[in-house]
Design a protein around this motif. Structure first.
Motif, mmCIF file in Angstrom:
data_model
loop_
_atom_site.group_PDB
_atom_site.id
_atom_site.type_symbol
_atom_site.label_atom_id
_atom_site.label_comp_id
_atom_site.label_asym_id
_atom_site.label_seq_id
_atom_site.Cartn_x
_atom_site.Cartn_y
_atom_site.Cartn_z
ATOM 1 N N PRO A 199 0.800 -1.236 0.000
ATOM 2 C CA PRO A 199 0.000 0.000 0.000
ATOM 3 C C PRO A 199 0.829 1.281 0.000
ATOM 4 O O PRO A 199 0.458 2.258 -0.669
ATOM 5 N N ALA A 200 1.942 1.317 0.723
ATOM 6 C CA ALA A 200 2.774 2.528 0.733
ATOM 7 C C ALA A 200 3.374 2.774 -0.648
ATOM 8 O O ALA A 200 3.402 3.913 -1.139
ATOM 9 N N GLN A 201 3.850 1.721 -1.282
ATOM 10 C CA GLN A 201 4.409 1.864 -2.630
ATOM 11 C C GLN A 201 3.335 2.259 -3.635
ATOM 12 O O GLN A 201 3.588 3.042 -4.555
ATOM 13 N N MET A 202 2.125 1.734 -3.451
ATOM 14 C CA MET A 202 1.020 2.118 -4.325
ATOM 15 C C MET A 202 0.721 3.609 -4.195
ATOM 16 O O MET A 202 0.530 4.310 -5.201
ATOM 17 N N ALA A 203 0.689 4.107 -2.965
ATOM 18 C CA ALA A 203 0.394 5.521 -2.739
ATOM 19 C C ALA A 203 1.470 6.401 -3.364
ATOM 20 O O ALA A 203 1.172 7.425 -3.999
ATOM 21 N N ALA A 204 2.745 5.999 -3.198
ATOM 22 C CA ALA A 204 3.834 6.777 -3.784
ATOM 23 C C ALA A 204 3.775 6.744 -5.310
ATOM 24 O O ALA A 204 3.976 7.767 -5.975
ATOM 25 N N GLU A 205 3.475 5.582 -5.854
ATOM 26 C CA GLU A 205 3.402 5.464 -7.313
ATOM 27 C C GLU A 205 2.258 6.304 -7.869
ATOM 28 O O GLU A 205 2.408 6.958 -8.906
ATOM 29 N N ASP A 206 1.111 6.299 -7.192
ATOM 30 C CA ASP A 206 -0.017 7.101 -7.673
ATOM 31 C C ASP A 206 0.331 8.589 -7.702
ATOM 32 O O ASP A 206 -0.047 9.313 -8.635
ATOM 33 N N LEU A 207 1.060 9.055 -6.683
ATOM 34 C CA LEU A 207 1.474 10.457 -6.660
ATOM 35 C C LEU A 207 2.498 10.733 -7.756
ATOM 36 O O LEU A 207 2.435 11.763 -8.438
ATOM 37 N N MET A 208 3.430 9.816 -7.931
ATOM 38 C CA MET A 208 4.467 9.984 -8.952
ATOM 39 C C MET A 208 3.847 10.029 -10.355
ATOM 40 O O MET A 208 4.136 10.943 -11.140
ATOM 41 N N LEU A 209 2.977 9.063 -10.661
ATOM 42 C CA LEU A 209 2.352 9.033 -11.975
ATOM 43 C C LEU A 209 1.431 10.238 -12.177
ATOM 44 O O LEU A 209 1.323 10.775 -13.280
ATOM 45 N N GLY A 210 0.782 10.661 -11.106
ATOM 46 C CA GLY A 210 -0.087 11.833 -11.191
ATOM 47 C C GLY A 210 0.670 13.079 -11.608
ATOM 48 O O GLY A 210 0.116 13.962 -12.282
ATOM 49 N N MET A 211 1.946 13.140 -11.246
ATOM 50 C CA MET A 211 2.749 14.315 -11.598
ATOM 51 C C MET A 211 3.269 14.262 -13.032
ATOM 52 O O MET A 211 3.943 15.177 -13.475
ATOM 53 N N ARG A 212 2.961 13.199 -13.765
ATOM 54 C CA ARG A 212 3.174 13.206 -15.219
ATOM 55 C C ARG A 212 2.077 14.012 -15.910
ATOM 56 O O ARG A 212 2.253 14.454 -17.043
ATOM 57 N N MET A 213 0.937 14.142 -15.238
ATOM 58 C CA MET A 213 -0.212 14.831 -15.820
ATOM 59 C C MET A 213 -0.149 16.319 -15.519
ATOM 60 O O MET A 213 0.312 16.737 -14.448
ATOM 61 N N ALA A 214 -0.642 17.136 -16.430
ATOM 62 C CA ALA A 214 -0.632 18.582 -16.227
ATOM 63 C C ALA A 214 -1.430 18.980 -14.996
ATOM 64 O O ALA A 214 -1.073 19.926 -14.294
ATOM 65 N N ARG A 215 -2.485 18.247 -14.700
ATOM 66 C CA ARG A 215 -3.330 18.607 -13.555
ATOM 67 C C ARG A 215 -2.672 18.252 -12.230
ATOM 68 O O ARG A 215 -3.123 18.706 -11.166
ATOM 69 N N GLY A 216 -1.611 17.433 -12.265
ATOM 70 C CA GLY A 216 -0.922 17.072 -11.040
ATOM 71 C C GLY A 216 -1.781 16.264 -10.087
ATOM 72 O O GLY A 216 -2.620 15.467 -10.517
ATOM 73 N N VAL A 217 -1.581 16.483 -8.797
ATOM 74 C CA VAL A 217 -2.325 15.745 -7.771
ATOM 75 C C VAL A 217 -2.963 16.739 -6.816
ATOM 76 O O VAL A 217 -2.473 17.856 -6.638
ATOM 77 N N SER A 218 -4.052 16.329 -6.197
ATOM 78 C CA SER A 218 -4.757 17.230 -5.284
ATOM 79 C C SER A 218 -4.066 17.265 -3.927
ATOM 80 O O SER A 218 -3.421 16.294 -3.500
ATOM 81 N N GLU A 219 -4.215 18.380 -3.240
ATOM 82 C CA GLU A 219 -3.665 18.484 -1.887
ATOM 83 C C GLU A 219 -4.326 17.478 -0.955
ATOM 84 O O GLU A 219 -3.693 16.965 -0.030
ATOM 85 N N SER A 220 -5.596 17.156 -1.226
ATOM 86 C CA SER A 220 -6.275 16.168 -0.392
ATOM 87 C C SER A 220 -5.683 14.776 -0.604
ATOM 88 O O SER A 220 -5.586 13.980 0.340
#
Length: 370
Positions: free
Chosen positions: A295-316
Motif C-alpha cells: 500500500p505505501a508503494q502504491m500511494a507513492a506510485e499514484d502520486l508519482m504518476l499523477g505528476m506526469r499529468m498537467a493537472r498534477g495531484v490534489s492536496e487532499s
C-alpha cells in the motif's frame, strides 16, 4: 488474487514490415502472408473469449491495439480480432478503441474497414515529416506516405493521433520545428512528442558503441521539447501529460488510465497487466511478476504518476497519503521550493522545469516508500 475490475484492455500485435533501428519492443519483421500471424491472431481471439467468460472484460472502458504494427496484419485478421471483441465485451461508441498504424500499411480501404468494426481512434507512428530523418530512423514510410495516411484517416476518424520524435542523430531544430508545424497544418487532433531513447541491443546502440553515431544531446532534446510545447500551445493544443498534446476533447483516455492507477489487462506476447486491490498492486508480463507493490508503494506510485499529468495531484490526495508516507507533505514542499512543482487551486502541478527534470521529480516522490 481478488482484484478491482479491469477498466483498460491492451492487445499486442508483435509484427511489422521491418524493425526500426531504434526499436527494442517485442516485435518481429515477418511477411504479411505469414501463417505465424494467423496462429497468433487465432490464439489472441481465444484469449479474448476466455477472459470474457471469466468476466474480466465487463468493465472495460478503453481498448488499445498496439504493436508492432496492427495494420501490417491486414483487414481480414483485424476483422477477426475486432469481431471477437464485439461479441465479448461492450463496444459502444463511448468505449474508446484505439488502433496503432504505420503510414505504409494504412490504406483508405483499411481505414473504412476498421472504422466500421468499432475502432474509433487511430494512432499513427509518423515520427517525422523529414525524409532524411525517417531514413536515419529506418522507418518504412516517407513524409508523403505519412501525409497520405493522415488524409485517409481524416476521411472517417474525428479522433486520431500522431507520434513525433526529437533528438534524432542529424535532426536539426528547424527540421523538428517543421514537423511540428506540419502536424498543426494537417489539423491532427492529438500529438505525442518523445525524445529518442537509445536502448541496448538496438542497431542505434551498436552504432553509437562503434562510434558511427553520436548519442542524442540531452540539452538539444530539452530545447526541442520546449519548442514543441511553445508551438503546440500557441496552436490551441493542451499539454495534458508530459509528452501528450490534444485539442479540446481529444485526450487519450487509454493513456490517462496508465497514469491514474486504473487496472488494465494485457493480452498477447509481452503485454503487461496491472492487477490491484486495496492491499496490493501487481504487474505481470508473460506469466511473470514484474512489480509487486504494498500500500505505501502504491500511494507513492499514484502520486508519482499523477505528476506526469498537467493537472498534477490534489492536496487532499497528498494529505491522505500521510498515513502511509509520513514525509509526503515535506517532499512536495521541497519540489515546490526547487521549482519542480507549483500549487494551483488546491492541487500541486508539475512545472515545465519539473517535466524537463522528470527523473528527479519522480524519484523524489517514489523514494517516499523506501
Amino acid at each position: 488474487m481478488p482484484h478491482d475490475p479491469y477498466k483498460a484492455l491492451y492487445l499486442h500485435i508483435p509484427f511489422c514490415v521491418k524493425r526500426c533501428d531504434y526499436c527494442d519492443f517485442t516485435t518481429q519483421a515477418v511477411p504479411a502472408t505469414s501463417t505465424e500471424i494467423d496462429a497468433y491472431v487465432d490464439n489472441l481471439v481465444l484469449d479474448i473469449r476466455r477472459k470474457a467468460k471469466e468476466g474480466e472484460l465487463a468493465a472495460v472502458e478503453t481498448v488499445y491495439l498496439g504493436g508492432g504494427t496492427p495494420t501490417h496484419i491486414g483487414s481480414a485478421r483485424l476483422s477477426s480480432l475486432l469481431y471477437a471483441l464485439s461479441v465479448s465485451m461492450r463496444m459502444e461508441p463511448d468505449v474508446e478503441c484505439t488502433m496503432e498504424a504505420n503510414p505504409e500499411s494504412l490504406t483508405p480501404e483499411l481505414v473504412k474497414d476498421v472504422w466500421a468494426l468499432g475502432v474509433n481512434r487511430l494512432s499513427l507512428g509518423v515520427q517525422s515529416f523529414d525524409d532524411a530523418v525517417l531514413a536515419t530512423l529506418g522507418r518504412a514510410h516517407t513524409a508523403k506516405a505519412a501525409r497520405d495516411a493522415l488524409a485517409a484517416a481524416g476521411e472517417r476518424f474525428a479522433n486520431f493521433s500522431i507520434d513525433l520524435m526529437c533528438g534524432i542523430p542529424g535532426q536539426s531544430v528547424e527540421s523538428f520545428r517543421e514537423s511540428v508545424r506540419t502536424a498543426v497544418d494537417l489539423d491532427v487532433p492529438h500529438i505525442s512528442v518523445y525524445p529518442l531513447t537509445v536502448e541496448k541491443g538496438t542497431p542505434f546502440y551498436k552504432a553509437i558503441r562503434k562510434g558511427k553515431m553520436l548519442l542524442p544531446d540531452e540539452d538539444v532534446e530539452a530545447d526541442m521539447m520546449e519548442l514543441a510545447a511553445t508551438e503546440l500551445t500557441a496552436a490551441g493544443y493542451e499539454r495534458y501529460e508530459v509528452a501528450s498534446y490534444a485539442k479540446p476533447g481529444h485526450a487519450c483516455r487509454h493513456n490517462i488510465a496508465y497514469w491514474t492507477g486504473v487496472p488494465y489487462l494485457g493480452l498477447g506476447t509481452s503485454a503487461a497487466t496491472m492487477t490491484q486491490n486495496s492491499e496490493r498492486r501487481m504487474r505481470m508480463k508473460d506469466g511473470f511478476v514484474t512489480d509487486d507493490l504494498n500500500p505505501a508503494q502504491m500511494a507513492a506510485e499514484d502520486l508519482m504518476l499523477g505528476m506526469r499529468m498537467a493537472r498534477g495531484v490534489s492536496e487532499s490526495q497528498i494529505e491522505a497519503a500521510r498515513e502511509l508516507l509520513p514525509n509526503v507533505v515535506d517532499v512536495f514542499q521541497e519540489l515546490i521550493d526547487l521549482g519542480l512543482a507549483t500549487p494551483v487551486d488546491g492541487r500541486v502541478q508539475p512545472t515545465t522545469l519539473g517535466w524537463l527534470c522528470g527523473n528527479e521529480l519522480y524519484e523524489r516522490i517514489y523514494a517516499l516508500a523506501d
